[in-house]
Design a protein around this motif. Structure first.
Motif, mmCIF file in Angstrom:
data_model
loop_
_atom_site.group_PDB
_atom_site.id
_atom_site.type_symbol
_atom_site.label_atom_id
_atom_site.label_comp_id
_atom_site.label_asym_id
_atom_site.label_seq_id
_atom_site.Cartn_x
_atom_site.Cartn_y
_atom_site.Cartn_z
ATOM 1 N N ASN A 45 0.867 -1.173 0.000
ATOM 2 C CA ASN A 45 0.000 0.000 0.000
ATOM 3 C C ASN A 45 0.907 1.227 0.000
ATOM 4 N N PRO A 46 0.786 2.110 -1.034
ATOM 5 C CA PRO A 46 1.742 3.217 -1.177
ATOM 6 C C PRO A 46 1.880 4.104 0.063
ATOM 7 N N ALA A 47 0.753 4.447 0.689
ATOM 8 C CA ALA A 47 0.818 5.335 1.861
ATOM 9 C C ALA A 47 1.551 4.642 3.012
ATOM 10 N N ASP A 48 1.260 3.359 3.203
ATOM 11 C CA ASP A 48 1.925 2.599 4.271
ATOM 12 C C ASP A 48 3.419 2.477 3.996
ATOM 13 N N LEU A 49 3.753 2.232 2.735
ATOM 14 C CA LEU A 49 5.162 2.067 2.383
ATOM 15 C C LEU A 49 5.931 3.351 2.684
ATOM 16 N N ARG A 50 5.331 4.483 2.331
ATOM 17 C CA ARG A 50 5.968 5.776 2.567
ATOM 18 C C ARG A 50 6.197 5.974 4.073
ATOM 19 N N LYS A 51 5.173 5.673 4.854
ATOM 20 C CA LYS A 51 5.262 5.858 6.304
ATOM 21 C C LYS A 51 6.313 4.922 6.902
ATOM 22 N N ARG A 52 6.274 3.654 6.501
ATOM 23 C CA ARG A 52 7.198 2.679 7.078
ATOM 24 C C ARG A 52 8.649 2.940 6.695
ATOM 25 N N THR A 53 8.834 3.629 5.554
ATOM 26 C CA THR A 53 10.191 3.963 5.123
ATOM 27 C C THR A 53 10.816 4.930 6.133
ATOM 28 N N LEU A 54 10.050 5.951 6.515
ATOM 29 C CA LEU A 54 10.572 6.905 7.507
ATOM 30 C C LEU A 54 10.628 6.283 8.901
ATOM 31 N N ASP A 55 9.664 5.396 9.206
ATOM 32 C CA ASP A 55 9.717 4.661 10.485
ATOM 33 C C ASP A 55 11.055 3.947 10.604
#
Ligand code: TYM
Length: 327
Positions: free
Chosen positions: A50-60
């Motif tokens: 999921n693009p939004a999740d991927l973006r968030k988890r990248t910074l996490d």
């Protein structure tokens, strides 16, 4: 300084398997080596995200690296997609990698079984990983046991390139921890703990709350023997002893001595407390850093610039040797 290289996929929340097998060992290497740590988001998209999740988890994951003691002043910390040399080198390496060898990768076999449709990216995943490692002339790759076959492939492809053209790549070695290189699932102690396990009780996340950690360990599958030993015949108990000794920085034998006359309940309580205690400082630092988006972005920009500089040096050599024009 010799180069240490490792990467983690932001494909889910990280488990204590990722922590003990890899992440927790990274910070100690920073003095002796030039360490390069990557968030492998190009790898993550080899299965649907999921693009939004991927973006968030990248910074996490960037924040988690910092929370685990990675100092962006000492080490290079970056996001894979911000350094395009990875995919460029991967393409060249694809031209000297046999499909047969990729088909034999056990991770590929396991992962493709779980997909409705198997895309080419999943088969080529290990080639991108080979490129990650070879781009930086890495000497050591600290990873868990599940990555051993990929490191062997890396050595193979590097040697093939060096022989076909001329010495270009450093041949890397795996650096697996003595204890904790393969943490098993809590519900099925015969398969590795995985962040993509559909059963939440099977894994402990680095960011799980203390009570969640206690509950999951309480429910961990053991056996009906009732005695504590460190043996493959009791994989559940063995795994708990591995987790305990890793968090306590002692050997499994020492851990065994502490619990020789204990029951499973007592063992589980002690393991849970060791995990809660071991993760508390990481969790605290993570939450302090994660909110500062500007600082995290600055770390990524700076890291990508440093990584790109090194990666370009290798890529230029490769292009020249292969005969790819670079005006
Ligand atoms: P990934 O993201 O699945 O896992 C990150 C790290 O955690 C280790 N690990 C474990 N260690 C012990 N017990 C477990 N149950 C366990 N589960 C995972 C992994 O071995 C890994 O070190 N392909 C890699 C990411 C990658 C990479 C690289 C690694 C991409 N490019 C270049 C090193 C160098 C992966 O999927 O890791």
């Amino acid at each position: 300084k010799k180069v240490v290289y490792s990467a983690i996929q932001p494909s889910g929340s990280l488990t204590i398997g990722n922590y003990l097998g890899a992440l927790s060992n990274f910070s100690d290497l920073q003095e002796e080596y030039q360490c390069i740590y990557c968030v492998a988001n190009m790898h993550a998209i080899t299965v649907p995200q999921n693009p939004a999740d991927l973006r968030k988890r990248t910074l996490d994951l960037i924040a988690l690296y910092v929370a685990c003691g990675i100092d962006p002043e000492k080490s290079i910390l970056y996001i894979q997609s911000q350094v395009p040399e990875h995919t460029e080198l991967a393409w060249v390496l694809n031209t000297i990698t046999s499909i047969g060898q990729l088909n034999r990768m056990t991770q590929f076999k396991d992962k493709s079984k779980k997909q409705k449709e198997v895309y080419a990216g999943l088969l080529n995943y290990p080639v991108l990983m080979v490129a990650d490692i070879l781009l930086y002339q890495s000497a050591f790759v600290p990873v868990g046991e599940d990555q051993r076959q990929h490191i062997e492939l890396t050595r193979d492809i590097a040697e093939r390139f060096n022989t076909r053209y001329s010495p270009t790549f450093t041949i890397p070695d795996i650096m697996a921890p003595k204890v904790g290189a393969k943490i098993m699932g809590l519900q099925d102690p015969t398969s590795k703990m995985s962040k993509s396990d559909p059963d939440e009780n099977g894994f402990i996340l680095i960011l799980d709350e203390p009570d969640v950690i206690r509950r999951k360990i309480k429910r961990a599958v053991t056996d009906s023997k009732g005695t504590i030993a460190y043996t493959d015949e009791q994989p559940g108990v063995k795994n708990l002893l591995d987790i305990y000794s890793s968090f306590k920085h002692i050997s499994p034998e020492e851990a065994l001595r502490e619990f020789e006359s204990a029951g499973y309940g007592e063992l589980k309580e002690a393991v849970a407390e060791a995990v809660v205690e071991g993760l508390a400082p990481v969790q605290e630092r993570f939450h302090a850093i994660r909110g500062d988006k500007e600082q995290l972005e600055a770390i990524c920009r700076d890291g990508a610039e440093k990584a790109s500089y090194l990666a370009q040096k290798t890529l230029r050599k490769v292009y020249r040797k292969v005969g790819l024009v670079q005006f």
